[in-house]
Design a protein around this motif. Structure first.
Motif, PDB file in Angstrom:
ATOM      1  N   GLY A 184       0.791  -1.213   0.000  1.00 24.96           N
ATOM      2  CA  GLY A 184       0.000   0.000   0.000  1.00 24.96           C
ATOM      3  C   GLY A 184       0.826   1.266   0.000  1.00 24.96           C
ATOM      4  N   LEU A 185       2.074   1.175   0.448  1.00 26.32           N
ATOM      5  CA  LEU A 185       2.925   2.357   0.544  1.00 26.32           C
ATOM      6  C   LEU A 185       3.763   2.586  -0.701  1.00 26.32           C
ATOM      7  CD1 LEU A 185       4.190   1.832   4.219  1.00 26.32           C
ATOM      8  CD2 LEU A 185       2.294   3.279   3.448  1.00 26.32           C
ATOM      9  N   VAL A 186       4.083   1.527  -1.435  1.00 26.22           N
ATOM     10  CA  VAL A 186       5.008   1.671  -2.569  1.00 26.22           C
ATOM     11  C   VAL A 186       4.331   1.481  -3.927  1.00 26.22           C
ATOM     12  CG1 VAL A 186       6.955   0.887  -1.163  1.00 26.22           C
ATOM     13  CG2 VAL A 186       5.673  -0.774  -2.514  1.00 26.22           C
ATOM     14  N   ALA A 187       3.041   1.130  -3.947  1.00 27.12           N
ATOM     15  CA  ALA A 187       2.356   0.966  -5.230  1.00 27.12           C
ATOM     16  C   ALA A 187       2.406   2.276  -6.012  1.00 27.12           C
ATOM     17  CB  ALA A 187       0.908   0.539  -4.998  1.00 27.12           C
ATOM     18  N   SER A 188       2.685   2.159  -7.309  1.00 27.13           N
ATOM     19  CA  SER A 188       2.873   3.341  -8.143  1.00 27.13           C
ATOM     20  C   SER A 188       1.859   3.370  -9.283  1.00 27.13           C
ATOM     21  CB  SER A 188       4.293   3.359  -8.720  1.00 27.13           C
ATOM     22  OG  SER A 188       4.425   4.345  -9.716  1.00 27.13           O
ATOM     23  N   PRO A 189       1.247   4.537  -9.551  1.00 30.10           N
ATOM     24  CA  PRO A 189       0.327   4.642 -10.698  1.00 30.10           C
ATOM     25  C   PRO A 189       0.999   4.330 -12.028  1.00 30.10           C
ATOM     26  CG  PRO A 189       0.084   6.519  -9.224  1.00 30.10           C
ATOM     27  CD  PRO A 189       1.302   5.772  -8.765  1.00 30.10           C
ATOM     28  N   ALA A 190       2.341   4.405 -12.070  1.00 31.88           N
ATOM     29  CA  ALA A 190       3.057   4.097 -13.305  1.00 31.88           C
ATOM     30  C   ALA A 190       3.216   2.606 -13.533  1.00 31.88           C
ATOM     31  CB  ALA A 190       4.437   4.763 -13.281  1.00 31.88           C
ATOM     32  N   ALA A 191       2.889   1.782 -12.545  1.00 29.18           N
ATOM     33  CA  ALA A 191       3.029   0.332 -12.673  1.00 29.18           C
ATOM     34  C   ALA A 191       1.942  -0.232 -13.577  1.00 29.18           C
ATOM     35  CB  ALA A 191       2.974  -0.325 -11.295  1.00 29.18           C
ATOM     36  N   PRO A 192       2.223  -1.328 -14.274  1.00 30.96           N
ATOM     37  CA  PRO A 192       1.279  -1.835 -15.284  1.00 30.96           C
ATOM     38  C   PRO A 192      -0.052  -2.318 -14.742  1.00 30.96           C
ATOM     39  CG  PRO A 192       3.125  -3.352 -14.980  1.00 30.96           C
ATOM     40  CD  PRO A 192       3.487  -2.093 -14.274  1.00 30.96           C
ATOM     41  N   PHE A 193      -0.091  -2.834 -13.500  1.00 28.63           N
ATOM     42  CA  PHE A 193      -1.326  -3.386 -12.966  1.00 28.63           C
ATOM     43  C   PHE A 193      -1.904  -2.533 -11.840  1.00 28.63           C
ATOM     44  CE2 PHE A 193       0.797  -6.902 -15.010  1.00 28.63           C
ATOM     45  CZ  PHE A 193      -0.243  -7.581 -15.636  1.00 28.63           C
ATOM     46  N   TYR A 194      -1.494  -1.296 -11.765  1.00 33.42           N
ATOM     47  CA  TYR A 194      -1.949  -0.437 -10.664  1.00 33.42           C
ATOM     48  C   TYR A 194      -3.454  -0.279 -10.662  1.00 33.42           C
ATOM     49  CZ  TYR A 194      -2.314   3.559  -7.527  1.00 33.42           C
ATOM     50  OH  TYR A 194      -2.637   4.387  -6.485  1.00 33.42           O
ATOM     51  N   GLY A 195      -4.068  -0.216 -11.807  1.00 28.60           N
ATOM     52  CA  GLY A 195      -5.501   0.028 -11.874  1.00 28.60           C
ATOM     53  C   GLY A 195      -6.365  -1.188 -11.650  1.00 28.60           C
ATOM     54  N   THR A 196      -5.775  -2.380 -11.508  1.00 28.88           N
ATOM     55  CA  THR A 196      -6.567  -3.607 -11.363  1.00 28.88           C
ATOM     56  C   THR A 196      -6.731  -3.963  -9.895  1.00 28.88           C
ATOM     57  OG1 THR A 196      -4.549  -4.910 -11.621  1.00 28.88           O
ATOM     58  CG2 THR A 196      -5.846  -4.487 -13.597  1.00 28.88           C
ATOM     59  N   GLY A 197      -7.439  -3.120  -9.170  1.00 29.76           N
ATOM     60  CA  GLY A 197      -7.721  -3.405  -7.773  1.00 29.76           C
ATOM     61  C   GLY A 197      -6.634  -2.974  -6.826  1.00 29.76           C
ATOM     62  N   THR A 198      -5.713  -2.151  -7.276  1.00 31.41           N
ATOM     63  CA  THR A 198      -4.643  -1.681  -6.409  1.00 31.41           C
ATOM     64  C   THR A 198      -5.217  -0.728  -5.376  1.00 31.41           C
ATOM     65  OG1 THR A 198      -3.208  -1.873  -8.295  1.00 31.41           O
ATOM     66  CG2 THR A 198      -2.328  -0.694  -6.458  1.00 31.41           C
ATOM     67  N   PRO A 199      -4.566  -0.629  -4.201  1.00 29.34           N
ATOM     68  CA  PRO A 199      -5.149   0.071  -3.061  1.00 29.34           C
ATOM     69  C   PRO A 199      -5.634   1.479  -3.362  1.00 29.34           C
ATOM     70  CG  PRO A 199      -2.770  -0.183  -2.838  1.00 29.34           C
ATOM     71  CD  PRO A 199      -3.199  -1.051  -3.953  1.00 29.34           C
ATOM     72  N   LEU A 200      -6.789   1.792  -2.798  1.00 26.51           N
ATOM     73  CA  LEU A 200      -7.303   3.154  -2.911  1.00 26.51           C
ATOM     74  C   LEU A 200      -6.597   4.070  -1.920  1.00 26.51           C
ATOM     75  CD1 LEU A 200     -11.116   2.333  -3.215  1.00 26.51           C
ATOM     76  CD2 LEU A 200      -9.509   2.891  -5.048  1.00 26.51           C
ATOM     77  N   THR A 201      -6.354   3.570  -0.734  1.00 29.59           N
ATOM     78  CA  THR A 201      -5.609   4.330   0.266  1.00 29.59           C
ATOM     79  C   THR A 201      -4.549   3.430   0.871  1.00 29.59           C
ATOM     80  OG1 THR A 201      -7.092   3.742   2.091  1.00 29.59           O
ATOM     81  CG2 THR A 201      -7.650   5.714   0.802  1.00 29.59           C
ATOM     82  N   ALA A 202      -3.394   4.008   1.147  1.00 25.19           N
ATOM     83  CA  ALA A 202      -2.287   3.212   1.676  1.00 25.19           C
ATOM     84  C   ALA A 202      -2.622   2.615   3.029  1.00 25.19           C
ATOM     85  CB  ALA A 202      -1.032   4.084   1.767  1.00 25.19           C
ATOM     86  N   ALA A 203      -3.282   3.394   3.885  1.00 25.86           N
ATOM     87  CA  ALA A 203      -3.551   2.925   5.245  1.00 25.86           C
ATOM     88  C   ALA A 203      -4.496   1.726   5.249  1.00 25.86           C
ATOM     89  CB  ALA A 203      -4.137   4.071   6.076  1.00 25.86           C
ATOM     90  N   SER A 204      -5.597   1.810   4.507  1.00 30.54           N
ATOM     91  CA  SER A 204      -6.555   0.709   4.502  1.00 30.54           C
ATOM     92  C   SER A 204      -5.964  -0.545   3.879  1.00 30.54           C
ATOM     93  CB  SER A 204      -7.823   1.119   3.754  1.00 30.54           C
ATOM     94  OG  SER A 204      -7.527   1.402   2.392  1.00 30.54           O
ATOM     95  N   GLN A 205      -5.208  -0.392   2.792  1.00 29.97           N
ATOM     96  CA  GLN A 205      -4.613  -1.551   2.152  1.00 29.97           C
ATOM     97  C   GLN A 205      -3.555  -2.185   3.043  1.00 29.97           C
ATOM     98  OE1 GLN A 205      -5.772  -2.707  -0.766  1.00 29.97           O
ATOM     99  NE2 GLN A 205      -4.485  -4.533  -0.526  1.00 29.97           N
ATOM    100  N   THR A 206      -2.797  -1.374   3.760  1.00 28.62           N
ATOM    101  CA  THR A 206      -1.780  -1.925   4.665  1.00 28.62           C
ATOM    102  C   THR A 206      -2.425  -2.754   5.753  1.00 28.62           C
ATOM    103  OG1 THR A 206      -0.303  -0.055   4.246  1.00 28.62           O
ATOM    104  CG2 THR A 206       0.091  -1.337   6.252  1.00 28.62           C
ATOM    105  N   GLY A 207      -3.545  -2.282   6.301  1.00 33.99           N
ATOM    106  CA  GLY A 207      -4.244  -3.061   7.317  1.00 33.99           C
ATOM    107  C   GLY A 207      -4.742  -4.386   6.782  1.00 33.99           C
ATOM    108  N   VAL A 208      -5.280  -4.356   5.570  1.00 31.55           N
ATOM    109  CA  VAL A 208      -5.756  -5.587   4.937  1.00 31.55           C
ATOM    110  C   VAL A 208      -4.612  -6.565   4.721  1.00 31.55           C
ATOM    111  CG1 VAL A 208      -6.612  -6.511   2.749  1.00 31.55           C
ATOM    112  CG2 VAL A 208      -7.793  -4.604   3.838  1.00 31.55           C
ATOM    113  N   GLN A 209      -3.492  -6.054   4.233  1.00 28.52           N
ATOM    114  CA  GLN A 209      -2.350  -6.923   3.967  1.00 28.52           C
ATOM    115  C   GLN A 209      -1.802  -7.538   5.257  1.00 28.52           C
ATOM    116  OE1 GLN A 209      -3.031  -6.888   0.483  1.00 28.52           O
ATOM    117  NE2 GLN A 209      -0.832  -7.230   0.336  1.00 28.52           N
TER     118      GLN A 209
END
Length: 461
Positions: free
Chosen positions: A396-421
């Motif tokens: 959740g902290l290092v995901a980049s919009p420039a990455a190829p799969f960022y738009g396929t369900g990648t975290p909306l917010t770093a905090a919420s995704q980090t908790g899930v992970q």
């Protein structure tokens, strides 16, 4: 990648229907519709060519990972006393894991049963409709490639996870007549009751993926956390029985220059094979051989390189409390274990490679290696587990919009995704540690009952 909502359709049926329709329209003399059908046929041909190219890429990556994964793990995490046994045990582990996955594991992970998707706790196991792959359609597509090709890549992930989980059996059973059987029994059970449900929860539309939106691109959690936790459970639940087959005096014997050189060379080859395996898996998980695969491979490679150098730097600044001579007495040269930083980096990058760029890979490799070095004394499983956990949690902290799969369900917010992970990693660890340990105990009982004590050539299964 998650396959819970993956499209399934038959390309052969589509092409056949287009050909028949083209013939009917041609008989009617409808020039306009005939031309339209020709365009449709051309599009179908182009789509078939794209599917063929993607299938070739996925199958090539799967073949590389299948061949290199288990031997790489065995050599990368061996000790001098098990130099002859480790590859043999790894091959037994790979064979059993492969048959278990093809026989029941794939179906338990990816076949859909009659339970409602929200039913808890199961949906942990699928139906047996796809057991032995007999009901897998030859023209069904999954993620844009034939399902059988996609299944081959999933098989490679399962074999690598089983190899990581089985590292204790490679080391503890070097002179046990039933050592190969123990490794095989453990691997078969691990794939069926540990790997398959975790895979289902994350990659087949299970609870972690659909309800929590947990992400794991190519195995930080499914392969490295689950396999590493099972290996740690092996030491706790099955290690007491298995340890009876070891030769403590031989394991404690100091390395000579000849054995030290051989051990260092084998270790370097093992790490290189594991490195290659991981690059193949993340590349194959992108399905298409293009910019997305290149980005994932480069990010993973950067994480491994950063992890290796970070481990060496930390060792230089904070020297290990165990002196090099003592490390050598246990069978690992002090200079060899620094390459475990690369292993930690590979484990961390596996689950995030599609969502990060090279800079993110470097950051993850640094953090994973530093974290894994803390638990290095707990065995190979701990290195994989900590590395995979670090990568998954940092997503959740290092995901980049420039990455190829960022738009396929990648975290909306770093905090919420980090908790899930974090929650996903913790539950995966707990389940894999306990159930994997019980699998190890069953395997150890097999060795105690049928092994008949020590003896026999270390390299004979």
């Amino acid at each position: 990648m998650s396959a819970g909502l993956r499209p399934r359709r038959g390309l052969a049926g589509l092409a056949t229907s287009l050909v028949l329709e083209h013939g009917r329209r041609k008989k009617r003399g409808d020039a306009l519709t005939t031309k339209a059908s020709q365009v449709a046929l051309a599009k179908a041909a182009a789509e078939a060519a794209a599917i063929s190219a993607s299938s070739s890429w996925v199958l090539a990556c799967a073949a590389i990972a299948l061949v290199a994964g288990a031997p790489g793990i065995a050599l990368a995490h061996k000790r001098r006393g098990d130099a002859a046994a480790a590859p043999a045990r790894a091959l037994a582990n790979m064979a059993a894991a492969s048959l278990s996955f093809l026989g029941v594991g794939y179906s338990l992970a990816f076949a859909f049963n009659s339970l409602a998707p929200t039913t808890f706790p199961l949906r942990w196991f699928g139906a047996l409709d796809l057991a032995s792959m007999v009901n897998v359609s030859t023209d069904a597509l999954v993620d844009g490639v034939p399902e059988l090709a996609w299944a081959a890549l999933q098989l490679a992930h399962a074999v690598l996870a089983a190899a990581i989980a089985g590292t204790p059996s490679f080391r503890q059973l070097q002179n046990h007549r039933a050592g190969g059987a123990v490794s095989a029994v453990f691997a078969a059970l691990f794939v069926a009751v540990v790997y398959a449900p975790i895979c289902r929860l994350l990659w087949a539309g299970g609870f972690f993926a659909t309800r929590w939106n947990a992400l794991d691109f190519s195995g930080s959690i499914v392969v490295h956390v689950a396999g590493g936790a099972a290996a740690m459970g092996y030491y706790v639940f099955g290690g007491t029985l298995s340890a009876r087959s070891a030769k403590p005096a031989e394991m404690a014997a100091p390395l000579t220059e000849t054995t030290r050189s051989a051990a260092s060379n084998a270790h370097a080859i093992g790490v290189a094979l594991l490195w290659l395996t991981t690059l193949a898996l993340v590349g194959g998980s992108t399905v298409v051989a293009g910019a997305s695969a290149a980005t994932a491979i480069l990010s993973t490679h950067a994480a491994a390189a950063a992890g290796l150098l970070t481990w060496q730097l930390v060792d230089f600044v904070f020297p290990p409390t165990v002196m090099p001579e003592a490390e050598g007495a246990r069978g690992m040269d002090a200079t060899m274990h620094t390459s475990l930083g690369a292993v930690a980096g590979l484990a961390a990058a596996s689950g995030v490679a599609g969502f990060i760029t090279v800079n993110g890979g470097i950051l993850i490799g640094i953090v994973a290696a530093a974290a894994a070095r803390i638990v290095r004394g707990m065995g190979a499983g701990a290195v994989h587990c900590m590395g995979g956990a670090a990568g998954a949690i940092l997503l959740g902290l290092v995901a980049s919009p420039a990455a190829p799969f960022y738009g396929t369900g990648t975290p909306l917010t770093a905090a919420s995704q980090t908790g899930v992970q974090i929650a996903t990693v913790c539950l995966t660890f707990a389940y894999s540690f306990v159930v994997g340990g019980l699998c190890a105990f069953v395997g150890a009982v097999v060795g105690a009952v049928f092994g008949g004590g020590n003896g026999g050539d270390a390299g004979v299964i």
